[in-house]
Design a protein around this motif. Structure first.
Motif, PDB file in Angstrom:
ATOM      1  N   THR A   1      12.780   2.506 -14.700  1.00  0.00           N
ATOM      2  CA  THR A   1      12.386   3.855 -14.326  1.00  0.00           C
ATOM      3  C   THR A   1      11.592   3.762 -13.038  1.00  0.00           C
ATOM      4  OG1 THR A   1      12.203   4.444 -16.660  1.00  0.00           O
ATOM      5  CG2 THR A   1      11.114   5.895 -15.076  1.00  0.00           C
ATOM      6  N   LEU A   2      11.924   4.589 -12.062  1.00  0.00           N
ATOM      7  CA  LEU A   2      11.170   4.603 -10.801  1.00  0.00           C
ATOM      8  C   LEU A   2       9.782   5.164 -11.045  1.00  0.00           C
ATOM      9  CD1 LEU A   2      13.826   5.936  -8.276  1.00  0.00           C
ATOM     10  CD2 LEU A   2      13.101   3.585  -8.640  1.00  0.00           C
ATOM     11  N   ILE A   3       8.796   4.599 -10.371  1.00  0.00           N
ATOM     12  CA  ILE A   3       7.432   5.104 -10.495  1.00  0.00           C
ATOM     13  C   ILE A   3       6.903   5.497  -9.120  1.00  0.00           C
ATOM     14  CG2 ILE A   3       6.904   3.842 -12.608  1.00  0.00           C
ATOM     15  CD1 ILE A   3       5.422   1.799 -10.963  1.00  0.00           C
ATOM     16  N   ASP A   4       5.991   6.465  -9.097  1.00  0.00           N
ATOM     17  CA  ASP A   4       5.441   6.984  -7.846  1.00  0.00           C
ATOM     18  C   ASP A   4       4.223   6.225  -7.355  1.00  0.00           C
ATOM     19  OD1 ASP A   4       7.329   9.015  -7.574  1.00  0.00           O
ATOM     20  OD2 ASP A   4       6.142  10.420  -8.751  1.00  0.00           O
ATOM     21  N   THR A   5       3.440   5.687  -8.272  1.00  0.00           N
ATOM     22  CA  THR A   5       2.203   5.019  -7.883  1.00  0.00           C
ATOM     23  C   THR A   5       2.289   3.544  -8.245  1.00  0.00           C
ATOM     24  OG1 THR A   5       0.997   7.071  -8.296  1.00  0.00           O
ATOM     25  CG2 THR A   5      -0.314   5.070  -8.076  1.00  0.00           C
ATOM     26  N   PRO A   6       2.647   2.716  -7.267  1.00  0.00           N
ATOM     27  CA  PRO A   6       2.786   1.288  -7.549  1.00  0.00           C
ATOM     28  C   PRO A   6       1.430   0.632  -7.799  1.00  0.00           C
ATOM     29  CG  PRO A   6       3.076   1.719  -5.213  1.00  0.00           C
ATOM     30  CD  PRO A   6       2.948   3.050  -5.886  1.00  0.00           C
ATOM     31  N   SER A   7       1.456  -0.434  -8.570  1.00  0.00           N
ATOM     32  CA  SER A   7       0.241  -1.214  -8.807  1.00  0.00           C
ATOM     33  C   SER A   7      -0.044  -2.098  -7.598  1.00  0.00           C
ATOM     34  CB  SER A   7       0.417  -2.101 -10.045  1.00  0.00           C
ATOM     35  OG  SER A   7       1.324  -3.163  -9.757  1.00  0.00           O
ATOM     36  N   HIS A   8      -1.247  -2.644  -7.559  1.00  0.00           N
ATOM     37  CA  HIS A   8      -1.603  -3.547  -6.466  1.00  0.00           C
ATOM     38  C   HIS A   8      -0.667  -4.752  -6.436  1.00  0.00           C
ATOM     39  CE1 HIS A   8      -3.684  -5.386  -9.864  1.00  0.00           C
ATOM     40  NE2 HIS A   8      -3.658  -6.505  -9.174  1.00  0.00           N
ATOM     41  N   ALA A   9      -0.296  -5.256  -7.608  1.00  0.00           N
ATOM     42  CA  ALA A   9       0.585  -6.424  -7.676  1.00  0.00           C
ATOM     43  C   ALA A   9       1.992  -6.078  -7.192  1.00  0.00           C
ATOM     44  CB  ALA A   9       0.618  -6.954  -9.100  1.00  0.00           C
TER      45      ALA A   9
ATOM     46  N   ALA B   1       6.219  -6.550  -3.214  1.00  0.00           N
ATOM     47  CA  ALA B   1       7.168  -5.924  -2.292  1.00  0.00           C
ATOM     48  C   ALA B   1       6.965  -6.442  -0.880  1.00  0.00           C
ATOM     49  CB  ALA B   1       7.007  -4.402  -2.338  1.00  0.00           C
ATOM     50  N   ARG B   2       5.725  -6.616  -0.504  1.00  0.00           N
ATOM     51  CA  ARG B   2       5.424  -7.144   0.830  1.00  0.00           C
ATOM     52  C   ARG B   2       5.964  -8.562   0.967  1.00  0.00           C
ATOM     53  NH1 ARG B   2       1.117  -9.495   3.119  1.00  0.00           N
ATOM     54  NH2 ARG B   2      -0.382  -9.181   1.459  1.00  0.00           N
ATOM     55  N   ALA B   3       5.777  -9.373  -0.069  1.00  0.00           N
ATOM     56  CA  ALA B   3       6.290 -10.748  -0.045  1.00  0.00           C
ATOM     57  C   ALA B   3       7.815 -10.752  -0.020  1.00  0.00           C
ATOM     58  CB  ALA B   3       5.775 -11.523  -1.256  1.00  0.00           C
TER      59      ALA B   3
ATOM     60  N   TRP C   1       6.648  -9.463   4.862  1.00  0.00           N
ATOM     61  CA  TRP C   1       5.715  -8.761   5.735  1.00  0.00           C
ATOM     62  C   TRP C   1       4.298  -9.273   5.543  1.00  0.00           C
ATOM     63  CZ3 TRP C   1       6.963  -2.888   4.719  1.00  0.00           C
ATOM     64  CH2 TRP C   1       8.199  -2.562   5.300  1.00  0.00           C
ATOM     65  N   THR C   2       3.540  -9.258   6.615  1.00  0.00           N
ATOM     66  CA  THR C   2       2.093  -9.462   6.525  1.00  0.00           C
ATOM     67  C   THR C   2       1.462  -8.118   6.190  1.00  0.00           C
ATOM     68  OG1 THR C   2       1.694  -8.930   8.851  1.00  0.00           O
ATOM     69  CG2 THR C   2       2.195 -11.259   8.327  1.00  0.00           C
ATOM     70  N   ALA C   3       0.186  -8.140   5.845  1.00  0.00           N
ATOM     71  CA  ALA C   3      -0.528  -6.886   5.583  1.00  0.00           C
ATOM     72  C   ALA C   3      -0.556  -6.024   6.842  1.00  0.00           C
ATOM     73  CB  ALA C   3      -1.942  -7.174   5.087  1.00  0.00           C
ATOM     74  N   LEU C   4      -0.672  -6.660   8.000  1.00  0.00           N
ATOM     75  CA  LEU C   4      -0.675  -5.916   9.260  1.00  0.00           C
ATOM     76  C   LEU C   4       0.682  -5.245   9.500  1.00  0.00           C
ATOM     77  CD1 LEU C   4      -2.209  -5.060  11.757  1.00  0.00           C
ATOM     78  CD2 LEU C   4      -1.530  -7.213  12.838  1.00  0.00           C
ATOM     79  N   GLU C   5       1.762  -5.940   9.179  1.00  0.00           N
ATOM     80  CA  GLU C   5       3.084  -5.340   9.338  1.00  0.00           C
ATOM     81  C   GLU C   5       3.271  -4.149   8.400  1.00  0.00           C
ATOM     82  OE1 GLU C   5       5.970  -8.954  10.800  1.00  0.00           O
ATOM     83  OE2 GLU C   5       5.117  -9.083   8.774  1.00  0.00           O
ATOM     84  N   LEU C   6       2.770  -4.256   7.169  1.00  0.00           N
ATOM     85  CA  LEU C   6       2.842  -3.121   6.248  1.00  0.00           C
ATOM     86  C   LEU C   6       2.040  -1.945   6.795  1.00  0.00           C
ATOM     87  CD1 LEU C   6       3.579  -1.601   3.710  1.00  0.00           C
ATOM     88  CD2 LEU C   6       1.789  -2.886   2.489  1.00  0.00           C
ATOM     89  N   ALA C   7       0.874  -2.223   7.339  1.00  0.00           N
ATOM     90  CA  ALA C   7       0.061  -1.147   7.925  1.00  0.00           C
ATOM     91  C   ALA C   7       0.834  -0.452   9.046  1.00  0.00           C
ATOM     92  CB  ALA C   7      -1.259  -1.716   8.448  1.00  0.00           C
TER      93      ALA C   7
END
Length: 93
Positions: free
Chosen positions: A14-22, A27-29, A33-39
């Motif tokens: 099920t798709l969720i709207d509010t992803p967890s920190h993990a 997803a970034r990994a 992406w680096t955190a800067l690239e996500l920003a």
């Protein structure tokens, strides 16, 4: 009709709207992406990305989380929950 044919299968995810920190870190990994690239991709500040990736309560505006989710969505990543209650990400096939 037997008993098993009346059971409806639960959706695998099920798709969720509010992803967890993990999920955000995963997803970034996944995208490499680096955190800067996500920003940059999401249009939020680097400090917001760091805050949203921290465990526990996050003091982050809903619109910033939505911008991060949309950045991932544009690159084929979805945030999902499974029938057993676990959370994950799903990418392009």
């Amino acid at each position: 009709m037997n008993q098993h044919s009346r059971l409806q299968a639960e959706p695998a995810e099920t798709l969720i709207d509010t992803p967890s920190h993990a999920q955000i870190r995963a997803a970034r990994a996944y995208l490499g992406w680096t955190a800067l690239e996500l920003a940059e991709e999401s249009g939020v500040s680097f400090s917001t990305v760091r805050r949203v990736e921290m465990p526990g309560h996050r003091a982050v505006r809903d619109e910033n989380v939505a911008a991060i989710r949309e950045a991932f969505s544009r690159h084929g990543v979805r945030f999902v929950s499974y029938a057993d209650g676990s959370l994950g990400i799903a990418g392009r096939s």
